[in-house]
Motif scaffolding. Structure first.
Motif, mmCIF file in Angstrom:
data_model
loop_
_atom_site.group_PDB
_atom_site.id
_atom_site.type_symbol
_atom_site.label_atom_id
_atom_site.label_comp_id
_atom_site.label_asym_id
_atom_site.label_seq_id
_atom_site.Cartn_x
_atom_site.Cartn_y
_atom_site.Cartn_z
ATOM 1 N N ALA A 209 11.993 -10.268 58.966
ATOM 2 C CA ALA A 209 11.880 -10.444 60.417
ATOM 3 C C ALA A 209 12.202 -9.152 61.158
ATOM 4 C CB ALA A 209 12.815 -11.564 60.873
ATOM 5 N N THR A 210 13.176 -8.411 60.665
ATOM 6 C CA THR A 210 13.534 -7.139 61.284
ATOM 7 C C THR A 210 12.399 -6.134 61.174
ATOM 8 O OG1 THR A 210 15.872 -7.516 60.742
ATOM 9 C CG2 THR A 210 15.226 -5.269 61.298
ATOM 10 N N VAL B 163 14.976 -17.694 62.688
ATOM 11 C CA VAL B 163 15.142 -17.535 61.237
ATOM 12 C C VAL B 163 16.413 -18.211 60.751
ATOM 13 C CG1 VAL B 163 15.357 -15.903 59.323
ATOM 14 C CG2 VAL B 163 13.841 -15.364 61.252
ATOM 15 N N LEU B 164 17.553 -17.741 61.245
ATOM 16 C CA LEU B 164 18.837 -18.227 60.723
ATOM 17 C C LEU B 164 19.037 -19.721 60.972
ATOM 18 C CD1 LEU B 164 21.244 -15.281 61.655
ATOM 19 C CD2 LEU B 164 20.542 -15.995 59.367
ATOM 20 N N ARG C 289 30.115 -8.034 57.371
ATOM 21 C CA ARG C 289 29.542 -6.869 56.703
ATOM 22 C C ARG C 289 28.097 -7.126 56.269
ATOM 23 N NH1 ARG C 289 32.091 -2.574 54.922
ATOM 24 N NH2 ARG C 289 34.116 -3.652 55.124
ATOM 25 N N GLY C 290 27.220 -6.175 56.609
ATOM 26 C CA GLY C 290 25.834 -6.248 56.180
ATOM 27 C C GLY C 290 24.885 -6.858 57.184
ATOM 28 N N TYR C 291 25.401 -7.431 58.282
ATOM 29 C CA TYR C 291 24.521 -8.058 59.273
ATOM 30 C C TYR C 291 24.369 -7.149 60.499
ATOM 31 C CZ TYR C 291 24.336 -12.282 56.521
ATOM 32 O OH TYR C 291 24.095 -13.183 55.507
ATOM 33 N N PHE C 292 23.437 -7.522 61.389
ATOM 34 C CA PHE C 292 22.955 -6.575 62.399
ATOM 35 C C PHE C 292 23.971 -6.250 63.489
ATOM 36 C CE2 PHE C 292 20.803 -10.725 62.544
ATOM 37 C CZ PHE C 292 21.395 -11.303 63.661
ATOM 38 N N THR D 61 13.990 -9.138 67.363
ATOM 39 C CA THR D 61 15.305 -8.762 67.881
ATOM 40 C C THR D 61 16.372 -9.640 67.219
ATOM 41 O OG1 THR D 61 15.218 -10.354 69.701
ATOM 42 C CG2 THR D 61 14.256 -8.166 70.082
ATOM 43 N N PRO D 62 17.648 -9.244 67.310
ATOM 44 C CA PRO D 62 18.708 -10.085 66.743
ATOM 45 C C PRO D 62 18.697 -11.514 67.274
ATOM 46 C CG PRO D 62 19.571 -7.904 67.198
ATOM 47 C CD PRO D 62 18.176 -7.932 67.742
ATOM 48 N N TRP D 63 18.467 -11.679 68.579
ATOM 49 C CA TRP D 63 18.444 -13.028 69.143
ATOM 50 C C TRP D 63 17.274 -13.837 68.580
ATOM 51 C CZ3 TRP D 63 22.567 -14.877 71.144
ATOM 52 C CH2 TRP D 63 23.456 -14.069 71.855
#
Length: 213
Positions: A119-120, A133-134, A39-42, A125-127
């Protein structure tokens, strides 16, 4: 005795090294997938996260000694045998991949969500967020938690000796316990302790190296 200990140490090192590499290959993506679908992620997907989380928790709940016996047919299918160091790697990885996945997910949750939002907003992008970042921001925690995984693999590899998995655990049972050789039992325990200390030292050193805070 020294020859047996040397061979047993090499077998344990082989099991731990290969199991750790395979666990990292599958465990890290599993942890990322658990995070980004929560929950809460892209890639939020509550149903998928719930199902995957249930499977991970179920596999983590099975005691290793039971898991080794339960997946003997699967082990034979993969490596052609259920005895020996190579065969022991199969239950080792099946046991530690879900464990590592949860640890990686926990590590990634230490990254402030504001960094992801920033970053978004810049069009990542998610990748790109995952790679730039992550994973980099959580690297110290990932290394520390993976160090725990390797230590668990060392302990489990010794347990694999109960079903002919080889290594130091096999020596401790066949020579230390069955033949009442206290010297062999003490020697295997000391070598395992040294291996754990070495892994923890390397993990701490790498974690400090990647910690830029």
């Amino acid at each position: 005795m020294s020859g047996l200990l040397f061979d047993g140490t090499l077998e344990t090192f082989y099991m731990v090294l290969l199991a750790s590499v395979i666990t990292a290959i599958f465990g890290v993506p599993l942890g990322v997938l658990l995070l980004v679908t929560s929950r809460g992620y892209f890639w939020e997907s509550p149903n998928f996260y719930r199902i995957l989380g249930t499977i991970v928790n179920a596999l983590r709940s099975i005691p290793f000694i039971i898991l080794m016996v339960a997946i003997i047919p699967f082990t034979k299918m993969l490596v052609g045998t259920s005895i020996g160091t190579t065969a022991a790697i199969v239950p080792l990885t099946v046991s530690t991949i879900p464990f590592t996945g949860r640890l990686i997910e926990t590590s990634l949750r230490t990254v402030p969500y504001g960094l992801i939002e920033a970053a978004t907003s810049m069009g990542a992008t998610p990748w790109q967020i995952i790679r730039r970042v992550l994973l980099p921001e959580a690297m110290p925690e990932i290394i520390q938690n993976f160090t725990i995984t390797v230590i668990v693999i060392i302990g489990s590899s010794a347990m694999a000796g109960t079903i002919g998995g080889g290594g130091l655990g096999d020596l401790a049972i066949r020579y230390g316990y069955m033949r009442f050789r206290a010297d062999m039992m003490i020697a295997t325990v000391l070598i395992l302790i040294l291996m754990v200390q070495l892994v923890q030292w390397i993990g701490d050193m790498l974690s400090r190296h990647y910690d830029h805070r």
